[in-house]
Motif scaffolding. Structure first.
Motif, PDB file in Angstrom:
ATOM      1  N   VAL A 169     -28.192  37.558 101.129  1.00 52.86           N
ATOM      2  CA  VAL A 169     -27.969  38.014 100.222  1.00 52.86           C
ATOM      3  C   VAL A 169     -28.051  40.016  99.797  1.00 52.86           C
ATOM      4  CG1 VAL A 169     -27.926  38.661  97.215  1.00 52.86           C
ATOM      5  CG2 VAL A 169     -27.810  36.094  98.642  1.00 52.86           C
ATOM      6  N   GLY A 170     -29.430  40.290 101.086  1.00 59.75           N
ATOM      7  CA  GLY A 170     -29.521  41.649 100.767  1.00 59.75           C
ATOM      8  C   GLY A 170     -29.344  42.407 101.909  1.00 59.75           C
ATOM      9  N   PHE A 171     -28.581  41.736 102.464  1.00 62.38           N
ATOM     10  CA  PHE A 171     -27.987  42.172 103.827  1.00 62.38           C
ATOM     11  C   PHE A 171     -26.282  42.600 103.728  1.00 62.38           C
ATOM     12  CE2 PHE A 171     -32.265  41.907 105.663  1.00 62.38           C
ATOM     13  CZ  PHE A 171     -32.403  43.393 106.263  1.00 62.38           C
ATOM     14  N   VAL A 172     -26.441  41.412 103.578  1.00 62.69           N
ATOM     15  CA  VAL A 172     -24.760  40.902 102.913  1.00 62.69           C
ATOM     16  C   VAL A 172     -23.679  41.352 102.091  1.00 62.69           C
ATOM     17  CG1 VAL A 172     -23.344  39.061 104.121  1.00 62.69           C
ATOM     18  CG2 VAL A 172     -25.011  39.809 105.229  1.00 62.69           C
ATOM     19  N   ILE A 173     -24.345  40.507 100.957  1.00 58.84           N
ATOM     20  CA  ILE A 173     -23.779  40.892  99.664  1.00 58.84           C
ATOM     21  C   ILE A 173     -23.110  42.080  98.762  1.00 58.84           C
ATOM     22  CG2 ILE A 173     -23.900  39.087  97.207  1.00 58.84           C
ATOM     23  CD1 ILE A 173     -22.616  37.473 100.229  1.00 58.84           C
ATOM     24  N   TYR A 174     -24.921  41.839  99.041  1.00 55.68           N
ATOM     25  CA  TYR A 174     -25.423  43.398  97.428  1.00 55.68           C
ATOM     26  C   TYR A 174     -26.039  44.143  99.005  1.00 55.68           C
ATOM     27  CZ  TYR A 174     -26.289  39.734  94.357  1.00 55.68           C
ATOM     28  OH  TYR A 174     -26.234  38.517  93.175  1.00 55.68           O
ATOM     29  N   ARG A 175     -25.946  44.661  99.849  1.00 57.94           N
ATOM     30  CA  ARG A 175     -26.115  45.231 101.232  1.00 57.94           C
ATOM     31  C   ARG A 175     -27.464  46.355 100.241  1.00 57.94           C
ATOM     32  NH1 ARG A 175     -19.951  46.239 102.796  1.00 57.94           N
ATOM     33  NH2 ARG A 175     -19.393  44.170 103.765  1.00 57.94           N
ATOM     34  N   GLU A 176     -28.246  46.340  99.358  1.00 55.01           N
ATOM     35  CA  GLU A 176     -29.423  47.019  99.588  1.00 55.01           C
ATOM     36  C   GLU A 176     -30.745  46.989 100.034  1.00 55.01           C
ATOM     37  OE1 GLU A 176     -30.236  47.278  95.443  1.00 55.01           O
ATOM     38  OE2 GLU A 176     -28.237  47.225  94.771  1.00 55.01           O
ATOM     39  N   LEU A 177     -30.447  45.879 101.015  1.00 56.86           N
ATOM     40  CA  LEU A 177     -31.718  46.031 102.605  1.00 56.86           C
ATOM     41  C   LEU A 177     -31.965  46.677 103.687  1.00 56.86           C
ATOM     42  CD1 LEU A 177     -33.432  42.511 101.933  1.00 56.86           C
ATOM     43  CD2 LEU A 177     -33.622  43.800 100.714  1.00 56.86           C
ATOM     44  N   ASP A 178     -32.278  47.715 104.108  1.00 57.75           N
ATOM     45  CA  ASP A 178     -31.931  47.926 105.734  1.00 57.75           C
ATOM     46  C   ASP A 178     -33.073  47.282 106.214  1.00 57.75           C
ATOM     47  OD1 ASP A 178     -34.082  49.645 105.309  1.00 57.75           O
ATOM     48  OD2 ASP A 178     -32.551  51.128 103.966  1.00 57.75           O
ATOM     49  N   LEU A 179     -33.273  48.225 107.215  1.00 62.57           N
ATOM     50  CA  LEU A 179     -34.530  47.171 108.447  1.00 62.57           C
ATOM     51  C   LEU A 179     -35.741  47.941 108.144  1.00 62.57           C
ATOM     52  CD1 LEU A 179     -32.712  47.589 112.212  1.00 62.57           C
ATOM     53  CD2 LEU A 179     -33.166  45.339 110.837  1.00 62.57           C
ATOM     54  N   LYS A 180     -35.266  48.937 107.649  1.00 64.88           N
ATOM     55  CA  LYS A 180     -36.922  49.547 107.283  1.00 64.88           C
ATOM     56  C   LYS A 180     -37.422  49.395 106.066  1.00 64.88           C
ATOM     57  CE  LYS A 180     -38.406  54.632 105.909  1.00 64.88           C
ATOM     58  NZ  LYS A 180     -38.489  55.925 105.700  1.00 64.88           N
ATOM     59  N   THR A 181     -36.697  49.036 105.494  1.00 59.08           N
ATOM     60  CA  THR A 181     -37.186  47.907 103.431  1.00 59.08           C
ATOM     61  C   THR A 181     -37.700  46.658 104.244  1.00 59.08           C
ATOM     62  OG1 THR A 181     -35.693  49.193 101.857  1.00 59.08           O
ATOM     63  CG2 THR A 181     -36.934  47.304 101.192  1.00 59.08           C
ATOM     64  N   LEU A 182     -37.138  45.594 105.039  1.00 63.38           N
ATOM     65  CA  LEU A 182     -37.387  45.001 105.577  1.00 63.38           C
ATOM     66  C   LEU A 182     -38.713  44.436 106.151  1.00 63.38           C
ATOM     67  CD1 LEU A 182     -36.591  41.485 106.381  1.00 63.38           C
ATOM     68  CD2 LEU A 182     -35.301  42.182 108.224  1.00 63.38           C
ATOM     69  N   ALA A 183     -39.014  45.924 106.623  1.00 58.94           N
ATOM     70  CA  ALA A 183     -40.622  46.432 107.584  1.00 58.94           C
ATOM     71  C   ALA A 183     -41.830  46.481 106.465  1.00 58.94           C
ATOM     72  CB  ALA A 183     -40.621  47.274 107.920  1.00 58.94           C
ATOM     73  N   SER A 184     -41.134  47.022 105.381  1.00 56.71           N
ATOM     74  CA  SER A 184     -42.328  47.156 104.952  1.00 56.71           C
ATOM     75  C   SER A 184     -42.549  45.784 103.669  1.00 56.71           C
ATOM     76  CB  SER A 184     -41.979  47.700 103.334  1.00 56.71           C
ATOM     77  OG  SER A 184     -40.933  47.521 102.674  1.00 56.71           O
ATOM     78  N   LEU A 185     -41.680  45.275 103.511  1.00 56.65           N
ATOM     79  CA  LEU A 185     -41.117  43.554 102.603  1.00 56.65           C
ATOM     80  C   LEU A 185     -42.078  42.711 103.577  1.00 56.65           C
ATOM     81  CD1 LEU A 185     -37.678  43.204 101.629  1.00 56.65           C
ATOM     82  CD2 LEU A 185     -39.570  43.344 100.388  1.00 56.65           C
ATOM     83  N   PHE A 186     -42.486  42.869 104.859  1.00 52.69           N
ATOM     84  CA  PHE A 186     -42.798  42.314 105.882  1.00 52.69           C
ATOM     85  C   PHE A 186     -44.602  41.966 105.728  1.00 52.69           C
ATOM     86  CE2 PHE A 186     -38.947  40.683 108.210  1.00 52.69           C
ATOM     87  CZ  PHE A 186     -39.083  39.784 108.020  1.00 52.69           C
TER      88      PHE A 186
END
Length: 428
Positions: free
Chosen positions: A252-269
């Motif tokens: 959902v974050g990458f494909v549908i809403y497109r509000e996630l990126d790899l930088k954000t993903l690193a901080s989420l982890f």
């Protein structure tokens, strides 16, 4: 003497603001040393506490909640619910309660719900509706506490790991009590809005706007459906459902809403690892604390006292409520679970209390504890939010503002405690 040392040192450290895992671990180790027990049991007790397959669901649920919080779902949920019920008296505050229920079904965490929604909804309640800052902050904190009752809830996973009760049954059993809590808070909102003479900030937006916002929020609303549907459809286990939720959230974050990126993903982890690590430290230390309680006869002694004092399950449940409400003032929900459930669960079984029902009663208690001073976690998160153009609310102000909300929640607690049907109707 061991009893005094174990619990006395625990509460001394707690009042000194030591982390809860330190309070549990140090008090247990000191009890072991006092009784001459080899410290080799420390590692084995901690390991046995965390080495449970079911607890693998916790980091996945934490991560999925963080992913959906950053994927833009909170803004879309608010728009959808505002289109549905923002036109009634106290509309934005009602929106706050309803959205908190939906978002709680995604995050499973009260603190995460406050953080994700508070920065948007608290200023809106103040500026658009005219609610006071303490009330607006308080209702946000109170509504977010429903997150640990509405499935999927991390607290239910913790309870199930202690008692062996079906997580799926706990998830389903939490739906009605969670809705009841939300309705009780809406009653408080309506009473306050009427008392203050407040008017809704906008009129009915029409079905077209409802449909438009629903389509935008659909992918977020679908997550709890996938989790619960998959569990009850026999497609995957609870732990597997948590992993599926992470994959779905990333999609959902990458494909549908497109509000996630790899930088954000690193901080989420990173954030999810910190949250999970902190929780596992508590679980491990609580396992050691429980070992000390069992090894030195403290658990059996307390259980005998409860059996003799209670007399029947109704008095026992009243005692449980009192203990958990007091405990919720000082420790978080998961810590309280590990401290008290191993002692109280055998007594509940002896009195014939359904263990699913008992889990709901305990969890509703601890949800109230999230907004009960002096250590209500949601209160601290809510007062710590940076709201542009608004002065921060103090703990003293919010503590006074949440009193009507605590009262409404306590009424729901009594109903859930003494009417088993509210917990068991959907699984009977």
């Amino acid at each position: 003497m061991t009893y005094i040392l174990l619990f006395g040192l625990f509460f001394v450290l707690l009042f000194l603001n030591a982390p809860i895992c330190i309070c549990l671990g140090i008090s247990a180790v000191c009890s072991l040393l006092y009784n001459g027990t080899s410290l080799t049991v420390v590692a084995s007790s901690i390991y046995s506490g965390i080495a449970k397959y079911l607890l693998l669901a916790v980091p996945f649920f934490v991560l999925s909640g963080n992913i959906m919080a950053k994927a833009g779902i909170s803004r879309r949920l608010i728009a959808f619910v505002d289109a549905c019920c923002g036109h009634i008296r106290g509309g934005i505050a009602v929106v706050c309660v309803v959205v908190a229920c939906f978002f709680g079904a995604i995050s499973g965490s009260g603190a995460a719900t406050v953080a994700a929604l508070g920065v948007i909804l608290i200023p809106a309640m103040i500026d658009r509706e005219g609610f006071s800052a303490p009330f607006s902050t308080g209702i946000m904190a109170a509504a977010s506490s429903i997150a640990i009752i509405i499935p999927p809830s991390i607290s239910f996973v913790v309870y199930a790991s202690i008692t062996g009760v079906s997580v799926g049954n706990l998830f389903i059993a939490g739906i009605i009590p969670g809705i009841m809590m939300g309705l009780a808070l809406i009653v408080v909102v309506e009473f306050t809005a009427k008392k203050e003479g407040l008017k809704p900030s906008h009129g009915w937006m029409g079905l077209r706007q409802v449909w438009k916002t629903f389509k935008d929020a659909f992918w977020g609303l679908l997550m709890p459906v996938i989790i619960l549907g998959g569990i009850y459809g026999g497609i995957f286990s609870t732990t597997e459902a948590a992993a599926v939720a992470v994959v779905y959230g990333l999609f959902v974050g990458f494909v549908i809403y497109r509000e996630l990126d790899l930088k954000t993903l690193a901080s989420l982890f990173t954030d999810s690892a910190k949250t999970t690590g902190g929780l596992m430290l508590i679980v491990g230390a609580a396992g050691l604390f429980s070992y000390a309680c069992t090894a030195y006869g403290i658990s059996s002694g307390v259980q005998d006292i409860l059996l003799n004092v209670s007399g029947n399950k109704y008095v026992f449940l009243l005692i449980v409520n009192i203990v958990f409400l007091i405990a919720g003032c000082f420790v978080d929900a998961n810590s309280a679970m590990y401290i008290f459930i191993p002692i109280m669960a055998p007594v509940a079984q002896a009195f014939g209390v359904n263990m699913v029902h008992f889990g709901i009663v305990a969890t509703v208690n601890l949800a109230i504890g999230q907004i009960t001073p002096p250590v209500g976690m949601n209160l601290f998160v809510a007062t710590g939010l940076r709201l542009e153009g608004h002065e921060p609310v103090t703990i003293a102000q919010i503590s006074k503002a949440v009193l009507p909300m605590i009262t409404a929640a306590a009424i729901v607690l009594l109903l859930v405690t003494y009417v088993e049907g509210f917990s068991l109707f959907l699984i009977s």
